[in-house]
Motif scaffolding. Structure first.
Motif, PDB file in Angstrom:
ATOM      1  N   ALA A  70     -15.595 -11.581  11.572  1.00  0.00           N
ATOM      2  CA  ALA A  70     -14.887 -12.574  12.135  1.00  0.00           C
ATOM      3  C   ALA A  70     -13.385 -12.944  12.222  1.00  0.00           C
ATOM      4  O   ALA A  70     -13.103 -12.867  13.403  1.00  0.00           O
ATOM      5  CB  ALA A  70     -16.242 -13.015  12.759  1.00  0.00           C
ATOM      6  N   ARG A  71     -13.224 -12.976  10.852  1.00  0.00           N
ATOM      7  CA  ARG A  71     -12.296 -14.125  10.631  1.00  0.00           C
ATOM      8  C   ARG A  71     -10.965 -12.704  10.387  1.00  0.00           C
ATOM      9  O   ARG A  71      -9.647 -12.965  11.321  1.00  0.00           O
ATOM     10  CB  ARG A  71     -12.287 -14.888   9.094  1.00  0.00           C
ATOM     11  N   ALA A  72     -11.280 -11.808  10.676  1.00  0.00           N
ATOM     12  CA  ALA A  72     -10.481 -10.604  10.730  1.00  0.00           C
ATOM     13  C   ALA A  72     -10.140  -9.841  12.318  1.00  0.00           C
ATOM     14  O   ALA A  72      -8.859  -9.978  12.236  1.00  0.00           O
ATOM     15  CB  ALA A  72     -11.078  -8.928   9.978  1.00  0.00           C
ATOM     16  N   GLU A  73     -11.138 -10.792  12.841  1.00  0.00           N
ATOM     17  CA  GLU A  73     -11.166  -9.946  14.366  1.00  0.00           C
ATOM     18  C   GLU A  73     -10.252 -10.802  14.998  1.00  0.00           C
ATOM     19  O   GLU A  73      -9.314 -10.667  15.657  1.00  0.00           O
ATOM     20  CB  GLU A  73     -12.400  -9.716  15.381  1.00  0.00           C
ATOM     21  N   ALA A  74     -10.053 -12.061  14.412  1.00  0.00           N
ATOM     22  CA  ALA A  74      -9.422 -14.060  14.583  1.00  0.00           C
ATOM     23  C   ALA A  74      -8.242 -13.473  14.228  1.00  0.00           C
ATOM     24  O   ALA A  74      -7.045 -13.889  14.699  1.00  0.00           O
ATOM     25  CB  ALA A  74     -10.229 -14.709  14.583  1.00  0.00           C
ATOM     26  N   GLY A  75      -8.072 -12.403  13.212  1.00  0.00           N
ATOM     27  CA  GLY A  75      -6.104 -12.877  13.020  1.00  0.00           C
ATOM     28  C   GLY A  75      -6.561 -11.539  12.167  1.00  0.00           C
ATOM     29  O   GLY A  75      -6.241 -11.127  10.983  1.00  0.00           O
ATOM     30  N   THR A  76      -6.235 -10.257  13.120  1.00  0.00           N
ATOM     31  CA  THR A  76      -5.830  -9.053  12.795  1.00  0.00           C
ATOM     32  C   THR A  76      -4.737  -8.852  11.842  1.00  0.00           C
ATOM     33  O   THR A  76      -4.832  -8.035  10.971  1.00  0.00           O
ATOM     34  CB  THR A  76      -5.466  -8.085  13.804  1.00  0.00           C
ATOM     35  N   ASP A  77      -4.061  -9.584  11.986  1.00  0.00           N
ATOM     36  CA  ASP A  77      -2.462  -9.235  11.045  1.00  0.00           C
ATOM     37  C   ASP A  77      -2.716  -9.603   9.426  1.00  0.00           C
ATOM     38  O   ASP A  77      -2.605  -8.971   8.557  1.00  0.00           O
ATOM     39  CB  ASP A  77      -1.112  -9.910  11.503  1.00  0.00           C
ATOM     40  N   ASP A  78      -3.724 -10.497   9.324  1.00  0.00           N
ATOM     41  CA  ASP A  78      -4.122 -11.010   7.696  1.00  0.00           C
ATOM     42  C   ASP A  78      -5.121 -10.076   7.078  1.00  0.00           C
ATOM     43  O   ASP A  78      -4.129  -9.918   5.950  1.00  0.00           O
ATOM     44  CB  ASP A  78      -4.291 -12.178   8.137  1.00  0.00           C
ATOM     45  N   ALA A  79      -5.693  -9.401   8.166  1.00  0.00           N
ATOM     46  CA  ALA A  79      -6.768  -8.847   7.258  1.00  0.00           C
ATOM     47  C   ALA A  79      -6.131  -7.141   7.155  1.00  0.00           C
ATOM     48  O   ALA A  79      -6.280  -6.947   6.147  1.00  0.00           O
ATOM     49  CB  ALA A  79      -7.704  -8.483   8.544  1.00  0.00           C
ATOM     50  N   TRP A  80      -4.567  -6.970   7.839  1.00  0.00           N
ATOM     51  CA  TRP A  80      -4.281  -5.707   7.512  1.00  0.00           C
ATOM     52  C   TRP A  80      -3.618  -5.822   6.017  1.00  0.00           C
ATOM     53  O   TRP A  80      -3.014  -5.181   5.478  1.00  0.00           O
ATOM     54  CB  TRP A  80      -3.474  -5.182   8.843  1.00  0.00           C
ATOM     55  N   THR A  81      -2.577  -7.657   6.652  1.00  0.00           N
ATOM     56  CA  THR A  81      -1.710  -7.562   5.562  1.00  0.00           C
ATOM     57  C   THR A  81      -2.495  -7.848   3.718  1.00  0.00           C
ATOM     58  O   THR A  81      -1.396  -7.420   2.170  1.00  0.00           O
ATOM     59  CB  THR A  81      -0.798  -8.883   5.388  1.00  0.00           C
ATOM     60  N   VAL A  82      -3.339  -8.124   3.931  1.00  0.00           N
ATOM     61  CA  VAL A  82      -4.248  -8.946   2.840  1.00  0.00           C
ATOM     62  C   VAL A  82      -5.476  -7.409   2.582  1.00  0.00           C
ATOM     63  O   VAL A  82      -4.915  -7.068   1.414  1.00  0.00           O
ATOM     64  CB  VAL A  82      -5.273  -9.971   3.301  1.00  0.00           C
ATOM     65  N   ASN A  83      -5.199  -6.795   3.283  1.00  0.00           N
ATOM     66  CA  ASN A  83      -6.667  -6.569   2.394  1.00  0.00           C
ATOM     67  C   ASN A  83      -6.084  -4.469   2.924  1.00  0.00           C
ATOM     68  O   ASN A  83      -6.566  -3.955   1.197  1.00  0.00           O
ATOM     69  CB  ASN A  83      -7.680  -5.595   3.960  1.00  0.00           C
ATOM     70  N   LEU A  84      -5.028  -4.081   3.443  1.00  0.00           N
ATOM     71  CA  LEU A  84      -4.101  -2.654   2.811  1.00  0.00           C
ATOM     72  C   LEU A  84      -3.205  -3.272   2.074  1.00  0.00           C
ATOM     73  O   LEU A  84      -2.803  -2.545   0.712  1.00  0.00           O
ATOM     74  CB  LEU A  84      -4.283  -2.234   4.168  1.00  0.00           C
ATOM     75  N   ASP A  85      -2.293  -4.209   2.757  1.00  0.00           N
ATOM     76  CA  ASP A  85      -0.919  -4.369   2.072  1.00  0.00           C
ATOM     77  C   ASP A  85      -0.877  -5.123   0.789  1.00  0.00           C
ATOM     78  O   ASP A  85      -0.305  -3.688  -0.200  1.00  0.00           O
ATOM     79  CB  ASP A  85      -0.414  -5.439   2.454  1.00  0.00           C
ATOM     80  N   GLY A  86      -1.824  -5.731   0.577  1.00  0.00           N
ATOM     81  CA  GLY A  86      -2.068  -6.629  -0.991  1.00  0.00           C
ATOM     82  C   GLY A  86      -2.472  -5.752  -1.927  1.00  0.00           C
ATOM     83  O   GLY A  86      -2.407  -5.460  -3.092  1.00  0.00           O
ATOM     84  N   THR A  87      -3.618  -4.645  -1.725  1.00  0.00           N
ATOM     85  CA  THR A  87      -4.308  -3.706  -2.242  1.00  0.00           C
ATOM     86  C   THR A  87      -3.137  -2.800  -2.589  1.00  0.00           C
ATOM     87  O   THR A  87      -3.470  -2.168  -3.844  1.00  0.00           O
ATOM     88  CB  THR A  87      -5.669  -3.083  -1.692  1.00  0.00           C
ATOM     89  N   LEU A  88      -2.896  -2.573  -2.115  1.00  0.00           N
ATOM     90  CA  LEU A  88      -1.756  -1.561  -2.309  1.00  0.00           C
ATOM     91  C   LEU A  88      -0.524  -1.188  -3.653  1.00  0.00           C
ATOM     92  O   LEU A  88      -0.003  -1.161  -4.340  1.00  0.00           O
ATOM     93  CB  LEU A  88      -0.297  -1.150  -1.147  1.00  0.00           C
ATOM     94  N   VAL A  89      -0.077  -3.098  -3.284  1.00  0.00           N
ATOM     95  CA  VAL A  89       0.861  -3.762  -3.730  1.00  0.00           C
ATOM     96  C   VAL A  89       0.258  -4.027  -5.436  1.00  0.00           C
ATOM     97  O   VAL A  89       0.890  -3.294  -6.734  1.00  0.00           O
ATOM     98  CB  VAL A  89       1.098  -4.798  -3.314  1.00  0.00           C
ATOM     99  N   LEU A  90      -1.223  -4.823  -5.322  1.00  0.00           N
ATOM    100  CA  LEU A  90      -1.811  -4.372  -6.713  1.00  0.00           C
ATOM    101  C   LEU A  90      -1.948  -3.011  -7.636  1.00  0.00           C
ATOM    102  O   LEU A  90      -1.470  -2.950  -8.666  1.00  0.00           O
ATOM    103  CB  LEU A  90      -3.325  -4.762  -6.482  1.00  0.00           C
ATOM    104  N   ASP A 142      -9.280   2.229   1.106  1.00  0.00           N
ATOM    105  CA  ASP A 142     -10.094   2.660   0.856  1.00  0.00           C
ATOM    106  C   ASP A 142      -9.761   4.309   0.464  1.00  0.00           C
ATOM    107  O   ASP A 142      -9.391   4.696  -1.188  1.00  0.00           O
ATOM    108  CB  ASP A 142     -11.267   2.799   1.064  1.00  0.00           C
ATOM    109  N   LEU A 143      -9.631   4.496   1.217  1.00  0.00           N
ATOM    110  CA  LEU A 143      -8.104   5.995   1.448  1.00  0.00           C
ATOM    111  C   LEU A 143      -6.860   5.617   0.683  1.00  0.00           C
ATOM    112  O   LEU A 143      -6.913   6.523  -0.257  1.00  0.00           O
ATOM    113  CB  LEU A 143      -7.514   6.118   2.441  1.00  0.00           C
ATOM    114  N   ALA A 144      -6.160   4.715   1.301  1.00  0.00           N
ATOM    115  CA  ALA A 144      -5.327   4.992  -0.355  1.00  0.00           C
ATOM    116  C   ALA A 144      -5.144   5.162  -1.726  1.00  0.00           C
ATOM    117  O   ALA A 144      -4.661   5.241  -2.751  1.00  0.00           O
ATOM    118  CB  ALA A 144      -4.181   3.359  -0.005  1.00  0.00           C
ATOM    119  N   ILE A 145      -6.602   4.021  -2.306  1.00  0.00           N
ATOM    120  CA  ILE A 145      -6.815   4.342  -3.628  1.00  0.00           C
ATOM    121  C   ILE A 145      -7.337   5.712  -4.024  1.00  0.00           C
ATOM    122  O   ILE A 145      -6.944   6.340  -5.428  1.00  0.00           O
ATOM    123  CB  ILE A 145      -7.992   3.568  -3.857  1.00  0.00           C
TER     124      ILE A 145
END
Length: 308
Positions: A70-90, A142-145
């Protein structure tokens, strides 16, 4: 000296529901470990690089995420920047500055999405077919990892199914039901449990069991091939209706079920069931906490919370 003694573990998302349980299990399972936590934004590459270079972790358990559909749907940008971009940085930072370290990424079974429509327990070869923003962002990570693991990252992906335990958000299915049963038991609610999809099915693992799987993926370090993918699940599907009935039995009260379509799962999935065989083989892991104990644990948690 045991291989886990002094193991320096960077934990992200340690303040969340799973993270709090994981820290308790780490104390029990790896009493000699050194836990590394920092409130840094994992999207801040300079901060992440500075931390990894200075602290020199031996392993990373990456939990941090926008983890609500629900939170991801409400704020799609945050979902992508944290879940994908943050994971890639780490992950890229570990590949560059801590190439010897194990990197355990806690993914989600939500990434299988439409593949659950087969009605069969899914193993790790199932097609990734996400149906919402949360699942899509986690699938991309997941695919990026997986890709970085081909380049040298010691990456392991654990695709977790539904979990349950104390201190969990009420929007999760078992706490959602347990909160209502506790209020009925205490006379705070009429004997009616309102649900969205009574026949929706969930493969639920006690969070303590799931945390044991995460820890087993770390010790001994690099025991799993780079890019390993494992489903973390019980292999048993329970309907919302059956879970409500089980909780009522534990509480010793009666109630009817009322369907409110507005409460349908935001994930859009009607049933999820996984095959845990690969995790059993690779980690020597299996669920150990009986369903009856999980029910009592979650119900007692809500008995306390509604009176606190």
């Amino acid at each position: 000296m045991a291989p886990d003694m002094g193991l320096r573990i960077l934990l992200t998302g340690g303040q969340g529901f799973v993270g709090q349980h994981l820290k308790a299990r780490l104390q029990d399972r790896l009493p000699g470990h050194v836990l590394l936590e920092d409130p840094m934004d994992i999207r801040d590459r300079a901060a992440v690089e500075r931390f990894v270079r200075s602290e020199k972790p031996d392993a990373c358990l990456h939990l941090a995420a926008v983890s609500s559909v629900a939170r991801a749907e409400a704020g799609t940008d945050d979902a992508w920047t944290v879940n994908l971009d943050g994971t890639l940085v780490l992950a890229e930072t570990f590949e560059t500055y801590a190439p010897q370290a194990s990197f355990v990424f806690v993914s989600t079974a939500e990434i299988y999405g439409a593949s659950f429509s087969s009605g069969q327990p899914l193993d790790e070869t199932a097609v990734i077919a996400p149906v919402n923003a949360y699942a899509s962002s986690k699938a991309a990570a997941d695919l990026a990892i997986g890709n970085l693991s081909q380049e040298g990252l010691h990456g392991v992906r654990l695709r977790s199914f539904t979990q349950a335990g104390t201190a969990q958000d009420k929007e999760a299915i078992l706490p959602f039901l347990a909160a209502q049963v506790a209020r009925i038991e205490a006379g705070q609610q009429a004997p009616v449990i309102t649900v969205g999809q009574p026949d929706a099915g969930f493969d639920i693992t006690d969070v303590r069991d799931a945390c044991d799987a995460y820890i087993s993926a770390l010790v001994p370090p690099r025991s799993l091939p780079n890019g390993t993918v494992l489903n973390i699940c019980s292999g048993v599907t329970r309907t919302v209706r059956s879970m409500a009935e089980d909780l009522l039995d534990v509480a010793g009260v009666s109630a009817t079920l009322r369907v409110d379509p507005a409460l349908a799962s935001p994930s859009g999935l009607e049933s999820m069931q996984g095959n845990p065989a690969a995790a059993h083989e690779a980690l020597g892991w299996s669920t150990r906490i009986p369903w009856s104990e999980t029910l009592v644990t979650v119900l007692n948690d809500w008995r306390y919370r509604i009176t606190a």
